[in-house]
Motif scaffolding. Structure first.
Motif, PDB file in Angstrom:
ATOM      1  N   CYS A   1      -3.602  -3.176  -2.589  1.00 31.72           N
ATOM      2  CA  CYS A   1      -2.170  -3.070  -2.291  1.00 31.72           C
ATOM      3  C   CYS A   1      -1.856  -3.724  -0.954  1.00 31.72           C
ATOM      4  O   CYS A   1      -0.900  -4.493  -0.832  1.00 31.72           O
ATOM      5  N   ARG A   2      -2.663  -3.422   0.038  1.00 30.69           N
ATOM      6  CA  ARG A   2      -2.448  -4.006   1.364  1.00 30.69           C
ATOM      7  C   ARG A   2      -2.616  -5.518   1.345  1.00 30.69           C
ATOM      8  O   ARG A   2      -1.770  -6.261   1.866  1.00 30.69           O
ATOM      9  N   LEU A   3      -3.689  -5.999   0.717  1.00 28.25           N
ATOM     10  CA  LEU A   3      -3.951  -7.443   0.672  1.00 28.25           C
ATOM     11  C   LEU A   3      -2.852  -8.209  -0.066  1.00 28.25           C
ATOM     12  O   LEU A   3      -2.411  -9.268   0.395  1.00 28.25           O
ATOM     13  N   CYS A   4      -2.420  -7.687  -1.193  1.00 30.87           N
ATOM     14  CA  CYS A   4      -1.368  -8.378  -1.965  1.00 30.87           C
ATOM     15  C   CYS A   4      -0.046  -8.377  -1.223  1.00 30.87           C
ATOM     16  O   CYS A   4       0.677  -9.382  -1.216  1.00 30.87           O
ATOM     17  N   SER A   5       0.269  -7.273  -0.571  1.00 27.19           N
ATOM     18  CA  SER A   5       1.510  -7.199   0.203  1.00 27.19           C
ATOM     19  C   SER A   5       1.463  -8.146   1.400  1.00 27.19           C
ATOM     20  O   SER A   5       2.435  -8.841   1.697  1.00 27.19           O
ATOM     21  N   GLU A   6       0.332  -8.179   2.075  1.00 23.86           N
ATOM     22  CA  GLU A   6       0.186  -9.098   3.209  1.00 23.86           C
ATOM     23  C   GLU A   6       0.327 -10.546   2.762  1.00 23.86           C
ATOM     24  O   GLU A   6       0.988 -11.348   3.436  1.00 23.86           O
ATOM     25  N   ALA A   7      -0.281 -10.897   1.630  1.00 22.42           N
ATOM     26  CA  ALA A   7      -0.200 -12.275   1.129  1.00 22.42           C
ATOM     27  C   ALA A   7       1.241 -12.636   0.765  1.00 22.42           C
ATOM     28  O   ALA A   7       1.721 -13.723   1.098  1.00 22.42           O
ATOM     29  N   ALA A   8       1.937 -11.728   0.088  1.00 28.05           N
ATOM     30  CA  ALA A   8       3.331 -11.995  -0.304  1.00 28.05           C
ATOM     31  C   ALA A   8       4.214 -12.151   0.929  1.00 28.05           C
ATOM     32  O   ALA A   8       5.065 -13.045   0.981  1.00 28.05           O
ATOM     33  N   THR A   9       3.996 -11.303   1.920  1.00 23.40           N
ATOM     34  CA  THR A   9       4.783 -11.378   3.150  1.00 23.40           C
ATOM     35  C   THR A   9       4.492 -12.690   3.879  1.00 23.40           C
ATOM     36  O   THR A   9       5.417 -13.396   4.292  1.00 23.40           O
TER      37      THR A   9
ATOM     38  N   CYS B   1       3.629  -1.827  -4.236  1.00 21.72           N
ATOM     39  CA  CYS B   1       3.174  -0.539  -3.694  1.00 21.72           C
ATOM     40  C   CYS B   1       2.766  -0.671  -2.234  1.00 21.72           C
ATOM     41  O   CYS B   1       3.060   0.212  -1.421  1.00 21.72           O
ATOM     42  N   GLY B   2       2.104  -1.771  -1.887  1.00 19.63           N
ATOM     43  CA  GLY B   2       1.722  -1.985  -0.494  1.00 19.63           C
ATOM     44  C   GLY B   2       2.931  -2.127   0.406  1.00 19.63           C
ATOM     45  O   GLY B   2       2.990  -1.541   1.489  1.00 19.63           O
ATOM     46  N   LYS B   3       3.916  -2.901  -0.035  1.00 17.43           N
ATOM     47  CA  LYS B   3       5.121  -3.128   0.765  1.00 17.43           C
ATOM     48  C   LYS B   3       5.917  -1.843   0.967  1.00 17.43           C
ATOM     49  O   LYS B   3       6.513  -1.627   2.010  1.00 17.43           O
ATOM     50  N   ASN B   4       5.900  -0.964  -0.041  1.00 18.60           N
ATOM     51  CA  ASN B   4       6.711   0.252  -0.001  1.00 18.60           C
ATOM     52  C   ASN B   4       5.933   1.520   0.346  1.00 18.60           C
ATOM     53  O   ASN B   4       6.492   2.610   0.282  1.00 18.60           O
ATOM     54  N   GLY B   5       4.663   1.362   0.710  1.00 23.31           N
ATOM     55  CA  GLY B   5       3.874   2.524   1.114  1.00 23.31           C
ATOM     56  C   GLY B   5       3.646   3.531  -0.007  1.00 23.31           C
ATOM     57  O   GLY B   5       3.517   4.735   0.246  1.00 23.31           O
ATOM     58  N   ILE B   6       3.596   3.055  -1.223  1.00 22.95           N
ATOM     59  CA  ILE B   6       3.388   3.936  -2.377  1.00 22.95           C
ATOM     60  C   ILE B   6       1.888   4.219  -2.506  1.00 22.95           C
ATOM     61  O   ILE B   6       1.088   3.274  -2.562  1.00 22.95           O
ATOM     62  N   PRO B   7       1.482   5.483  -2.585  1.00 21.48           N
ATOM     63  CA  PRO B   7       0.058   5.835  -2.669  1.00 21.48           C
ATOM     64  C   PRO B   7      -0.484   5.633  -4.094  1.00 21.48           C
ATOM     65  O   PRO B   7      -0.812   6.590  -4.797  1.00 21.48           O
TER      66      PRO B   7
END
Length: 133
Positions: A8-16, A96-102
């Motif tokens: 989740c973190r990696l995908c969100s970081e890449a999209a950002t 989920c990474g962007k929105n802090g969803i567990p």
């Protein structure tokens, strides 16, 4: 391997990093700065709805790959169904990474819950009115 939380973190970081959030961040930032936050949460929710539909479109593309028994256009050594399912997961992990969803916790707890559900047991699924598929 990676945990779901790490994905989740990696995908969100890449999209950002690749600018997928620039426009919405600009609009929400403007609403917060210039309008005192008026409608910022609403606009963010509209964007989140858009992200849900992008997830849905990846599932539809996966179905088409399955239905047509196609290999992927971009990764021709892989079936399209596999690549589009990967795209689906990438979008889910990003959201989920962007929105802090567990997500990792939710998946584990939902699997535990489903293991106990009467309507998921073979004998109940076989009954009249049971979930056949």
């Amino acid at each position: 391997g990676y945990t779901i939380a790490e994905l989740c973190r990696l995908c969100s970081e890449a999209a950002t990093k690749n600018g997928w959030y620039d426009q919405i961040d600009n609009v929400v930032g403007f609403l917060e700065r210039e309008m005192g936050g008026k409608d910022a949460a609403f606009v963010k929710r509209l964007f989140d709805g858009n992200r849900h539909m992008l997830i849905t479109s990846e599932v539809a593309e996966s179905f088409e790959g399955l239905r047509k028994d196609k290999m992927d256009d971009h990764l021709p050594h892989l079936p399209a169904v596999a690549v589009e399912m990967a795209d689906t997961l990438i979008r889910i992990f990003d959201y989920c990474g962007k929105n802090g969803i567990p997500l990792e916790r939710a998946v584990m707890e939902k699997m535990e819950y489903n293991a106990q559900r009467a309507d998921h047991k073979p004998e109940n699924r076989a009954k009249e009115g049971g979930k056949k598929f």
